[in-house]
Design a protein around this motif. Sequence first.
Motif, PDB file in Angstrom:
ATOM      1  N   MET A 293       0.854  -1.166   0.000  1.00 17.48           N
ATOM      2  CA  MET A 293       0.000   0.000   0.000  1.00 17.48           C
ATOM      3  C   MET A 293       0.905   1.236   0.000  1.00 17.48           C
ATOM      4  O   MET A 293       1.825   1.346   0.791  1.00 17.48           O
ATOM      5  CB  MET A 293      -0.904  -0.027   1.221  1.00 17.48           C
ATOM      6  CG  MET A 293      -1.809   1.166   1.325  1.00 17.48           C
ATOM      7  SD  MET A 293      -2.772   1.086   2.834  1.00 17.48           S
ATOM      8  CE  MET A 293      -4.369   0.954   2.121  1.00 17.48           C
ATOM      9  N   ALA A 294       0.647   2.148  -0.885  1.00 17.33           N
ATOM     10  CA  ALA A 294       1.467   3.358  -0.992  1.00 17.33           C
ATOM     11  C   ALA A 294       1.164   4.310   0.159  1.00 17.33           C
ATOM     12  O   ALA A 294       0.028   4.436   0.600  1.00 17.33           O
ATOM     13  CB  ALA A 294       1.207   4.056  -2.318  1.00 17.33           C
ATOM     14  N   GLU A 295       2.198   4.951   0.634  1.00 19.11           N
ATOM     15  CA  GLU A 295       2.038   5.962   1.689  1.00 19.11           C
ATOM     16  C   GLU A 295       1.326   7.170   1.094  1.00 19.11           C
ATOM     17  O   GLU A 295       1.682   7.630   0.009  1.00 19.11           O
ATOM     18  CB  GLU A 295       3.425   6.363   2.216  1.00 19.11           C
ATOM     19  CG  GLU A 295       3.384   7.453   3.241  1.00 19.11           C
ATOM     20  CD  GLU A 295       3.236   6.924   4.658  1.00 19.11           C
ATOM     21  OE1 GLU A 295       3.309   5.714   4.849  1.00 19.11           O
ATOM     22  OE2 GLU A 295       3.062   7.754   5.543  1.00 19.11           O
ATOM     23  N   VAL A 296       0.334   7.654   1.753  1.00 18.96           N
ATOM     24  CA  VAL A 296      -0.398   8.824   1.290  1.00 18.96           C
ATOM     25  C   VAL A 296       0.022   9.996   2.164  1.00 18.96           C
ATOM     26  O   VAL A 296      -0.057   9.925   3.385  1.00 18.96           O
ATOM     27  CB  VAL A 296      -1.924   8.598   1.402  1.00 18.96           C
ATOM     28  CG1 VAL A 296      -2.672   9.824   0.951  1.00 18.96           C
ATOM     29  CG2 VAL A 296      -2.337   7.390   0.598  1.00 18.96           C
ATOM     30  N   SER A 297       0.514  11.054   1.528  1.00 16.61           N
ATOM     31  CA  SER A 297       0.936  12.201   2.332  1.00 16.61           C
ATOM     32  C   SER A 297      -0.176  13.241   2.369  1.00 16.61           C
ATOM     33  O   SER A 297      -0.859  13.479   1.389  1.00 16.61           O
ATOM     34  CB  SER A 297       2.215  12.817   1.761  1.00 16.61           C
ATOM     35  OG  SER A 297       1.999  13.245   0.446  1.00 16.61           O
ATOM     36  N   ALA A 298      -0.344  13.818   3.521  1.00 14.06           N
ATOM     37  CA  ALA A 298      -1.343  14.865   3.714  1.00 14.06           C
ATOM     38  C   ALA A 298      -0.864  15.740   4.861  1.00 14.06           C
ATOM     39  O   ALA A 298      -0.144  15.275   5.738  1.00 14.06           O
ATOM     40  CB  ALA A 298      -2.708  14.258   4.049  1.00 14.06           C
ATOM     41  N   PRO A 299      -1.244  16.997   4.867  1.00 17.51           N
ATOM     42  CA  PRO A 299      -0.884  17.840   6.011  1.00 17.51           C
ATOM     43  C   PRO A 299      -1.382  17.200   7.302  1.00 17.51           C
ATOM     44  O   PRO A 299      -2.419  16.542   7.308  1.00 17.51           O
ATOM     45  CB  PRO A 299      -1.618  19.158   5.718  1.00 17.51           C
ATOM     46  CG  PRO A 299      -1.797  19.168   4.242  1.00 17.51           C
ATOM     47  CD  PRO A 299      -1.987  17.724   3.849  1.00 17.51           C
ATOM     48  N   PRO A 300      -0.651  17.363   8.412  1.00 13.70           N
ATOM     49  CA  PRO A 300      -1.008  16.693   9.669  1.00 13.70           C
ATOM     50  C   PRO A 300      -2.438  16.927  10.114  1.00 13.70           C
ATOM     51  O   PRO A 300      -3.059  16.036  10.677  1.00 13.70           O
ATOM     52  CB  PRO A 300      -0.028  17.281  10.683  1.00 13.70           C
ATOM     53  CG  PRO A 300       1.079  17.850   9.884  1.00 13.70           C
ATOM     54  CD  PRO A 300       0.531  18.189   8.533  1.00 13.70           C
ATOM     55  N   ASP A 301      -2.992  18.109   9.883  1.00 12.90           N
ATOM     56  CA  ASP A 301      -4.347  18.395  10.349  1.00 12.90           C
ATOM     57  C   ASP A 301      -5.411  17.673   9.539  1.00 12.90           C
ATOM     58  O   ASP A 301      -6.569  17.670   9.898  1.00 12.90           O
ATOM     59  CB  ASP A 301      -4.599  19.904  10.367  1.00 12.90           C
ATOM     60  CG  ASP A 301      -4.474  20.547   8.986  1.00 12.90           C
ATOM     61  OD1 ASP A 301      -3.785  19.974   8.119  1.00 12.90           O
ATOM     62  OD2 ASP A 301      -5.065  21.614   8.789  1.00 12.90           O
ATOM     63  N   GLU A 302      -5.019  17.054   8.433  1.00 13.27           N
ATOM     64  CA  GLU A 302      -5.988  16.330   7.616  1.00 13.27           C
ATOM     65  C   GLU A 302      -6.150  14.887   8.063  1.00 13.27           C
ATOM     66  O   GLU A 302      -7.011  14.184   7.576  1.00 13.27           O
ATOM     67  CB  GLU A 302      -5.589  16.395   6.141  1.00 13.27           C
ATOM     68  CG  GLU A 302      -5.697  17.815   5.595  1.00 13.27           C
ATOM     69  CD  GLU A 302      -5.487  17.874   4.105  1.00 13.27           C
ATOM     70  OE1 GLU A 302      -5.621  16.843   3.437  1.00 13.27           O
ATOM     71  OE2 GLU A 302      -5.188  18.968   3.622  1.00 13.27           O
ATOM     72  N   TRP A 303      -5.309  14.428   8.975  1.00 13.04           N
ATOM     73  CA  TRP A 303      -5.405  13.068   9.501  1.00 13.04           C
ATOM     74  C   TRP A 303      -6.168  13.111  10.822  1.00 13.04           C
ATOM     75  O   TRP A 303      -5.767  13.796  11.740  1.00 13.04           O
ATOM     76  CB  TRP A 303      -4.017  12.481   9.720  1.00 13.04           C
ATOM     77  CG  TRP A 303      -3.304  12.221   8.430  1.00 13.04           C
ATOM     78  CD1 TRP A 303      -2.394  13.035   7.834  1.00 13.04           C
ATOM     79  CD2 TRP A 303      -3.465  11.100   7.571  1.00 13.04           C
ATOM     80  NE1 TRP A 303      -1.972  12.467   6.662  1.00 13.04           N
ATOM     81  CE2 TRP A 303      -2.615  11.278   6.471  1.00 13.04           C
ATOM     82  CE3 TRP A 303      -4.250   9.946   7.626  1.00 13.04           C
ATOM     83  CZ2 TRP A 303      -2.523  10.355   5.431  1.00 13.04           C
ATOM     84  CZ3 TRP A 303      -4.159   9.022   6.595  1.00 13.04           C
ATOM     85  CH2 TRP A 303      -3.302   9.231   5.517  1.00 13.04           C
ATOM     86  N   GLN A 304      -7.278  12.389  10.890  1.00 14.87           N
ATOM     87  CA  GLN A 304      -8.100  12.392  12.094  1.00 14.87           C
ATOM     88  C   GLN A 304      -7.912  11.083  12.858  1.00 14.87           C
ATOM     89  O   GLN A 304      -8.167  10.008  12.328  1.00 14.87           O
ATOM     90  CB  GLN A 304      -9.572  12.558  11.709  1.00 14.87           C
ATOM     91  CG  GLN A 304     -10.488  12.620  12.913  1.00 14.87           C
ATOM     92  CD  GLN A 304     -11.913  12.956  12.509  1.00 14.87           C
ATOM     93  OE1 GLN A 304     -12.166  13.656  11.547  1.00 14.87           O
ATOM     94  NE2 GLN A 304     -12.858  12.431  13.274  1.00 14.87           N
ATOM     95  N   PRO A 305      -7.451  11.151  14.111  1.00 12.77           N
ATOM     96  CA  PRO A 305      -7.339   9.924  14.909  1.00 12.77           C
ATOM     97  C   PRO A 305      -8.737   9.413  15.254  1.00 12.77           C
ATOM     98  O   PRO A 305      -9.611  10.194  15.617  1.00 12.77           O
ATOM     99  CB  PRO A 305      -6.583  10.371  16.155  1.00 12.77           C
ATOM    100  CG  PRO A 305      -6.777  11.848  16.228  1.00 12.77           C
ATOM    101  CD  PRO A 305      -7.033  12.343  14.836  1.00 12.77           C
ATOM    102  N   VAL A 306      -8.944   8.099  15.118  1.00 17.06           N
ATOM    103  CA  VAL A 306     -10.273   7.546  15.398  1.00 17.06           C
ATOM    104  C   VAL A 306     -10.281   6.523  16.529  1.00 17.06           C
ATOM    105  O   VAL A 306     -11.274   6.404  17.236  1.00 17.06           O
ATOM    106  CB  VAL A 306     -10.938   6.951  14.136  1.00 17.06           C
ATOM    107  CG1 VAL A 306     -11.272   8.040  13.141  1.00 17.06           C
ATOM    108  CG2 VAL A 306     -10.076   5.893  13.492  1.00 17.06           C
ATOM    109  N   CYS A 307      -9.203   5.761  16.683  1.00 19.82           N
ATOM    110  CA  CYS A 307      -9.145   4.756  17.740  1.00 19.82           C
ATOM    111  C   CYS A 307      -7.756   4.145  17.763  1.00 19.82           C
ATOM    112  O   CYS A 307      -6.927   4.444  16.905  1.00 19.82           O
ATOM    113  CB  CYS A 307     -10.191   3.654  17.524  1.00 19.82           C
ATOM    114  SG  CYS A 307      -9.912   2.660  16.040  1.00 19.82           S
TER     115      CYS A 307
END
Length: 122
Positions: free
Chosen positions: A1-15
Amino acid sequence: MAEVSAPPDEWQPVCRIVELEVDRGATALVHGQAVAIFRTGDDTVYALGNHDPFARAAVGGIAKGIVGRRGDVPFVASPAHKHAFDLRSGRCLDDSHVSVPAYAVKVVEGVVLIGHRKVEAA
């Protein structure tokens, strides 16, 4: 699976990954969307839109579906009509014209982070 880069604020922790049962779906509200989250036996985590496009009524979404494999393809079968959706892309394995949104996922220090919707390859 390829690493997807996104600004840190676009990643939402869920569990935490240990909170997800293997081959069972869980749901979360991510970026305002209902998302179904799945952990497979190899600890890979996938996220799809929690909507069954074949269902005429709300049936709990595809998070309630059965997780399996067709060859090398991990999938979830929708609970209402048993259509299989590729966990990696959201594409329906039974009807190539139908898909559900797939979301970028990464696990950092045991925490599952959901990014934005993946852009479908042409």
